[in-house]
Design an enzyme around this catalytic site. Structure first.
Site, PDB file in Angstrom:
ATOM      1  CB  CYS A  84     -29.849  49.865  -0.463  1.00 30.87           C
ATOM      2  SG  CYS A  84     -29.499  48.157  -0.835  1.00 30.87           S
TER       3      CYS A  84
ATOM      4  CB  CYS B 216     -39.467  48.208   8.097  1.00 27.74           C
ATOM      5  SG  CYS B 216     -38.084  47.660   9.109  1.00 27.74           S
TER       6      CYS B 216
ATOM      7  CG  ASP C 259     -30.306  49.083  18.494  1.00 21.93           C
ATOM      8  OD1 ASP C 259     -30.439  47.968  18.006  1.00 21.93           O
ATOM      9  OD2 ASP C 259     -29.184  49.611  18.629  1.00 21.93           O
TER      10      ASP C 259
ATOM     11  CB  CYS D 152     -35.325  40.835   8.430  1.00 26.04           C
ATOM     12  SG  CYS D 152     -36.094  41.949   7.248  1.00 26.04           S
TER      13      CYS D 152
ATOM     14  CB  CYS E  20     -43.167  44.600   9.262  1.00 22.39           C
ATOM     15  SG  CYS E  20     -42.315  43.013   9.205  1.00 22.39           S
TER      16      CYS E  20
ATOM     17  CB  CYS F  55     -38.013  41.477  14.127  1.00 23.00           C
ATOM     18  SG  CYS F  55     -37.122  42.326  12.890  1.00 23.00           S
TER      19      CYS F  55
HETATM   20  S1  SF4 Z   1     -38.828  41.615   9.820  1.00 21.11           S
HETATM   21 FE1  SF4 Z   1     -38.104  43.272  11.184  1.00 21.11          FE
HETATM   22  S2  SF4 Z   1     -36.431  44.283  10.076  1.00 21.11           S
HETATM   23 FE2  SF4 Z   1     -37.575  43.042   8.592  1.00 21.11          FE
HETATM   24  S3  SF4 Z   1     -39.090  44.453   7.692  1.00 21.11           S
HETATM   25 FE3  SF4 Z   1     -40.101  43.438   9.431  1.00 21.11          FE
HETATM   26  S4  SF4 Z   1     -39.730  44.809  11.200  1.00 21.11           S
HETATM   27 FE4  SF4 Z   1     -38.310  45.409   9.554  1.00 21.11          FE
END
Ligand code: SF4
Length: 434
Positions: free
Chosen positions: A2, A226, A336, A373, A424, A427
């Protein structure tokens, strides 16, 4: 995913800034949009299914005010309005509450009823337990596990908060007599706001009459920005937590060129999100960047369509190869990420081969995606990820290209300019620290 926008002015009607602020966050969600304002005579709220500009044309009458919040969403209608012991308020939320089921059960035991299963209802009901909004947000922050960025509009004040790990981006801007807080700074540029700073992880901010003040900072030793925002999600005009999205993407492209050079005639992108990576690759390798595909302006962003069937259909419609640039040439294509690999295999590679490309080498701006995610960005499941059961060589064979290589986590760390332990990477690692 969002987009959230909030604005307060000491003197002016904010409705234009609020409307356009939300409009410039359209890339973060296209299914619903909503605005809420306060002008001294109660809180107004209007939500729609659809895009900001097409939904709110001729529909802003009576929404004037000196403060307001707005939202764009892929998932649910926001803002949400609640009455509480602190009075009426509206709230916009972005993120994902991992322990939502457990919190809902607890709240039901305490006598709360729910009309939806959306996270924003849980968050709003937890905040409403506080003696005031700051203590309510603190109470909510203590209960939830996951990620959030939120703004609250009450009578005469706005509150903004970001989770203590910093998963979701949030940034503060200022212009003459007004302050705005948004998911992404791309919504500031054309509205004349200058960046003041990012909302700190765990910070709770109060905004009134065009000024902001930190009311609380909830500390965590674990910061988890992120990484995917810089790789794909955010607009290239945005700066997130001190690093320009455009520069980060060029850096990733340059890392790919150094790590995985290719002898080709041109470098191109899967537009739009592959463009920055491709320009970085071209600049580093000194191979010309050119249009291999163009994105048809009237197609929507495939990743943010709610179902896989809709995503596939949009993906096929949106990219047109440029025959004059590819026939008889070898190309590097930067993308990407690779999720299932089906778009590359069934659409892009087919289109390039049909138009006489000599060789296709794909360079991907992040490591192979291995896990879902849990923090509110993507809904992909583990089983649909190509890298979950295939090696890089097997993915290359599956999508049918002559070369395939992925950026590494070290490339992302270097390109974004933050230590890997603050990014993070779930993923790619399938390790969840929160
Ligand atoms: S898991 Fe991937 S998409 Fe989700 S917050 Fe972490 S880096 Fe971002």
């Amino acid at each position: 995913m969002c987009g959230i926008f909030a604005v307060s002015s000491a003197k002016d009607n904010i409705i234009d800034d609020l409307f356009l602020g939300a409009f410039y966050l359209q890339h973060r969600g296209q299914k619903y949009c909503g605005l809420s304002t306060w002008a001294g005579d109660g809180i107004k709220i209007r939500t729609h299914r659809g895009l900001v500009r097409s939904s709110f044309t001729d529909d802003l009458t009576g929404m004037d005010g000196q403060m307001g919040i707005g939202h764009t969403s892929l998932k649910d209608r926001q803002p949400l309005k609640l009455d509480s012991k602190m009075g009426e308020f509206t709230i916009c939320f972005e993120g994902n509450i991992i322990n939502a089921a457990e919190l809902t059960t607890d709240l039901k035991k305490k006598g709360h009823s729910f009309y939806s299963d959306s996270d924003i209802e849980i968050v709003a009901k937890l905040i409403a337990q506080g003696d005031d909004f700051v203590s309510g947000i603190e109470y909510m922050a203590d209960k939830v596990r996951g990620s959030y960025a939120l703004v609250i509009l009450s009578k005469g004040k706005i509150y903004a908060a970001r989770d203590k790990h910093g998963f979701r981006p949030m940034i503060i801007g200022k212009k003459d007599g007004a302050v705005a807080i948004t998911s992404e700074s791309c919504s500031f540029v054309n509205l004349g706001y200058s960046i003041v700073r990012d909302v700190k992880p765990g910070e709770i901010i109060e905004v009134k009459e065009g000024e902001f003040e930190t009311k609380k900072e909830i500390h965590s030793d674990l910061i988890q920005y992120c990484t995917f925002e810089w790789v794909y999600t955010a607009n290239v005009a945005s700066t997130i937590d001190g690093q320009s999205v455009d520069i980060a993407r060029r850096n990733i492209g340059a890392c790919l060129a150094k790590r995985y050079p290719a002898k080709v005639d041109i470098v191109g992108a899967v537009p739009n999100s592959g463009i920055g990576h491709a320009i970085g690759y071209a600049q580093e390798s000194k191979i010309p960047y050119d249009n291999v595909f163009i994105k048809y302006d009237y197609a929507s962003r495939s990743y943010t369509q709610p179902t896989q069937a809709e995503r596939d259909r949009e993906a096929k419609l949106k990219l047109i190869p440029v025959p004059a640039k590819i026939t008889g040439r070898s190309v590097v294509i930067c993308d990407d990420s690779i999720v299932r690999g089906t778009q590359m295999r069934n659409d892009l590679v087919v289109k390039l081969r049909k138009n006489g490309v000599k060789e296709i080498h794909v360079r991907v701006a992040c490591p192979p995606l291995k896990a879902p995610c849990l923090y509110g960005v993507a809904t992909r499941s583990k089983s649909e990820l190509a890298a979950n059961e295939k090696s890089v060589e097997q993915i290359r064979e599956y999508i049918g290209v002559d070369g395939l290589a992925f950026a590494t986590l070290e490339d992302l760390e270097k390109s974004i300019g933050k230590p890997l332990n603050q990014l993070c990477c779930s993923c790619w690692t399938d390790v969840y620290k929160v």
